[in-house]
Design a protein around this motif. Structure first.
Motif, PDB file in Angstrom:
ATOM      1  N   GLU A 116      19.756  11.354  -9.594  1.00 29.92           N
ATOM      2  CA  GLU A 116      19.421  12.291  -8.528  1.00 29.92           C
ATOM      3  C   GLU A 116      18.585  11.641  -7.426  1.00 29.92           C
ATOM      4  O   GLU A 116      18.666  12.044  -6.265  1.00 29.92           O
ATOM      5  N   VAL A 117      17.791  10.635  -7.763  1.00 34.35           N
ATOM      6  CA  VAL A 117      17.003   9.967  -6.721  1.00 34.35           C
ATOM      7  C   VAL A 117      17.853   8.959  -5.949  1.00 34.35           C
ATOM      8  O   VAL A 117      17.546   8.641  -4.801  1.00 34.35           O
ATOM      9  N   LEU A 118      18.917   8.461  -6.583  1.00 37.04           N
ATOM     10  CA  LEU A 118      19.801   7.498  -5.911  1.00 37.04           C
ATOM     11  C   LEU A 118      20.943   8.237  -5.239  1.00 37.04           C
ATOM     12  O   LEU A 118      22.122   8.008  -5.526  1.00 37.04           O
ATOM     13  N   LYS A 119      20.570   9.107  -4.346  1.00 40.84           N
ATOM     14  CA  LYS A 119      21.550   9.964  -3.698  1.00 40.84           C
ATOM     15  C   LYS A 119      22.473   9.187  -2.758  1.00 40.84           C
ATOM     16  O   LYS A 119      22.093   8.146  -2.226  1.00 40.84           O
ATOM     17  N   ARG A 120      23.635   9.767  -2.554  1.00 42.22           N
ATOM     18  CA  ARG A 120      24.623   9.211  -1.646  1.00 42.22           C
ATOM     19  C   ARG A 120      24.874  10.205  -0.520  1.00 42.22           C
ATOM     20  O   ARG A 120      24.338  11.315  -0.534  1.00 42.22           O
ATOM     21  N   LYS A 121      25.645   9.811   0.448  1.00 33.60           N
ATOM     22  CA  LYS A 121      25.893  10.692   1.583  1.00 33.60           C
ATOM     23  C   LYS A 121      26.508  12.010   1.117  1.00 33.60           C
ATOM     24  O   LYS A 121      27.389  12.038   0.271  1.00 33.60           O
ATOM     25  N   GLY A 122      25.986  13.095   1.659  1.00 31.60           N
ATOM     26  CA  GLY A 122      26.488  14.414   1.311  1.00 31.60           C
ATOM     27  C   GLY A 122      25.852  15.021   0.083  1.00 31.60           C
ATOM     28  O   GLY A 122      26.244  16.119  -0.334  1.00 31.60           O
ATOM     29  N   ASP A 163      26.137   3.349   2.016  1.00 35.74           N
ATOM     30  CA  ASP A 163      26.348   4.339   0.975  1.00 35.74           C
ATOM     31  C   ASP A 163      26.765   3.643  -0.320  1.00 35.74           C
ATOM     32  O   ASP A 163      27.707   2.841  -0.335  1.00 35.74           O
ATOM     33  N   ALA A 164      26.075   3.970  -1.410  1.00 35.48           N
ATOM     34  CA  ALA A 164      26.383   3.354  -2.703  1.00 35.48           C
ATOM     35  C   ALA A 164      27.814   3.627  -3.148  1.00 35.48           C
ATOM     36  O   ALA A 164      28.410   2.821  -3.869  1.00 35.48           O
ATOM     37  N   ASN A 169      32.989   1.711  -5.286  1.00 31.90           N
ATOM     38  CA  ASN A 169      34.451   1.842  -5.222  1.00 31.90           C
ATOM     39  C   ASN A 169      35.182   0.555  -4.844  1.00 31.90           C
ATOM     40  O   ASN A 169      36.417   0.543  -4.784  1.00 31.90           O
ATOM     41  N   THR A 170      34.443  -0.521  -4.587  1.00 30.28           N
ATOM     42  CA  THR A 170      35.113  -1.777  -4.250  1.00 30.28           C
ATOM     43  C   THR A 170      35.836  -2.344  -5.476  1.00 30.28           C
ATOM     44  O   THR A 170      35.460  -2.078  -6.625  1.00 30.28           O
ATOM     45  N   LYS A 171      36.853  -3.143  -5.239  1.00 32.88           N
ATOM     46  CA  LYS A 171      37.616  -3.745  -6.337  1.00 32.88           C
ATOM     47  C   LYS A 171      36.741  -4.654  -7.185  1.00 32.88           C
ATOM     48  O   LYS A 171      36.866  -4.691  -8.412  1.00 32.88           O
ATOM     49  N   LEU A 172      35.820  -5.377  -6.524  1.00 33.55           N
ATOM     50  CA  LEU A 172      34.933  -6.281  -7.250  1.00 33.55           C
ATOM     51  C   LEU A 172      34.050  -5.506  -8.218  1.00 33.55           C
ATOM     52  O   LEU A 172      33.930  -5.871  -9.395  1.00 33.55           O
ATOM     53  N   PHE A 173      33.438  -4.433  -7.732  1.00 33.80           N
ATOM     54  CA  PHE A 173      32.544  -3.667  -8.598  1.00 33.80           C
ATOM     55  C   PHE A 173      33.319  -2.995  -9.726  1.00 33.80           C
ATOM     56  O   PHE A 173      32.855  -2.960 -10.872  1.00 33.80           O
ATOM     57  N   ILE A 192      23.171   1.938  -8.801  1.00 37.38           N
ATOM     58  CA  ILE A 192      23.331   1.288  -7.495  1.00 37.38           C
ATOM     59  C   ILE A 192      22.786   2.221  -6.415  1.00 37.38           C
ATOM     60  O   ILE A 192      23.305   3.331  -6.225  1.00 37.38           O
ATOM     61  N   PRO A 193      21.740   1.811  -5.700  1.00 36.60           N
ATOM     62  CA  PRO A 193      21.152   2.704  -4.694  1.00 36.60           C
ATOM     63  C   PRO A 193      21.864   2.611  -3.350  1.00 36.60           C
ATOM     64  O   PRO A 193      22.415   1.570  -2.991  1.00 36.60           O
TER      65      PRO A 193
END
Length: 256
Positions: A116-122, A163-164, A169-173, A192-193
């Motif tokens: 919850e602290v590592l929020k993303r857009k929206g 945005d985390a 969502n990258t292929k590497l990750f 991931i923040p």
């Protein structure tokens, strides 16, 4: 387990935040230092702005010896973990929380935890509680009432630059998450923040609303426990809406 509470340290470290954000605390009549309770609310972005002010307010203004339940990751870092302990924080394992409650401490819980602290857009002011019910079961076990609270301001203090979600969502990750041990260590991307555009938070007023305490002693089964948790969540969302309305009215009066 020995709980640490350094009142001077708490007051000193929260002083800058209070001067910068000018917090308003509402619902003081619902805080009772004579009876231990579990304070449950929303955690705002990065978790470093709201928690110190809440702990300072409860401990130094109302003499509530509150123990904050912190994410495990804080206690892996030397010096940093010592700072957290000075705020009365403990590692959020059931064993440690139960020990604190056996000693009669009030408990500060952010059920959304690290995600919850590592929020993303929206995700501003969203409660990301997943399927967590352990804190309610402990409150029921020890006869603690739940005191809900809402915190407004922290999710707007930073504007997200990176945005985390885009990183995860990258292929590497995604390929990294295919390694079981690494995926578990990264909590499948949850740790991931998102990165802010500026490290300096925006200066805006903070508001904290405490609400009437509620007992769990009438809860008989998991369905009733789920309904109780949903009720608490809805109260927090409603309080956040009211705080936004109050803030807008106060801003309008100030600018007239």
């Amino acid at each position: 387990m020995q709980i640490q509470h350094d009142a001077k340290w708490i007051k000193r470290l929260s002083l800058l935040s209070k001067q910068y954000f000018k917090p308003t605390f509402l619902g003081a009549e619902y805080i009772d230092a004579s009876v231990p309770a579990m304070y449950v609310g929303n955690h705002t972005m990065y978790g470093m702005l709201d928690a110190p002010m809440i702990i300072d307010y409860l401990y130094n203004e109302h003499k509530v010896a509150v123990v904050s339940i912190a994410d495990h990751g804080h206690f892996y870092i030397p010096l940093w973990r010592d700072l957290y302990k000075k705020f009365g924080a403990i590692d959020g394992t059931r064993e440690y929380v139960r020990s604190a409650m056996q000693q009669g401490y009030s408990i500060l819980v952010f059920p959304g935890g690290g995600r919850e602290v590592l929020k993303r857009k929206g995700e501003a002011y969203q409660l990301i509680w997943k399927e967590r019910y352990g804190f309610l079961k402990l409150a029921q076990e020890f006869g603690y009432d739940i005191v809900p609270f809402a915190a407004l301001g922290g999710d707007e203090a930073y504007e997200i630059g990176l945005d985390a979600t885009n990183v995860v969502n990258t292929k590497l990750f995604q390929s990294l998450l295919k390694v079981p041990k690494l995926a578990k260590f990264l909590r499948y991307g949850e740790v991931i923040p998102s990165l802010p555009k500026s490290l300096i938070p925006k200066r805006l007023p903070f508001y904290f609303q405490f609400m009437p305490s509620q007992s769990l002693m009438q809860i008989q089964n998991i369905e009733e426990l789920q309904d109780f948790r949903e009720h608490i969540q809805q109260q927090i969302y409603t309080a956040l809406s009211e705080l936004k309305r109050q803030r807008a009215e106060e801003h309008a009066e100030f600018t007239q």
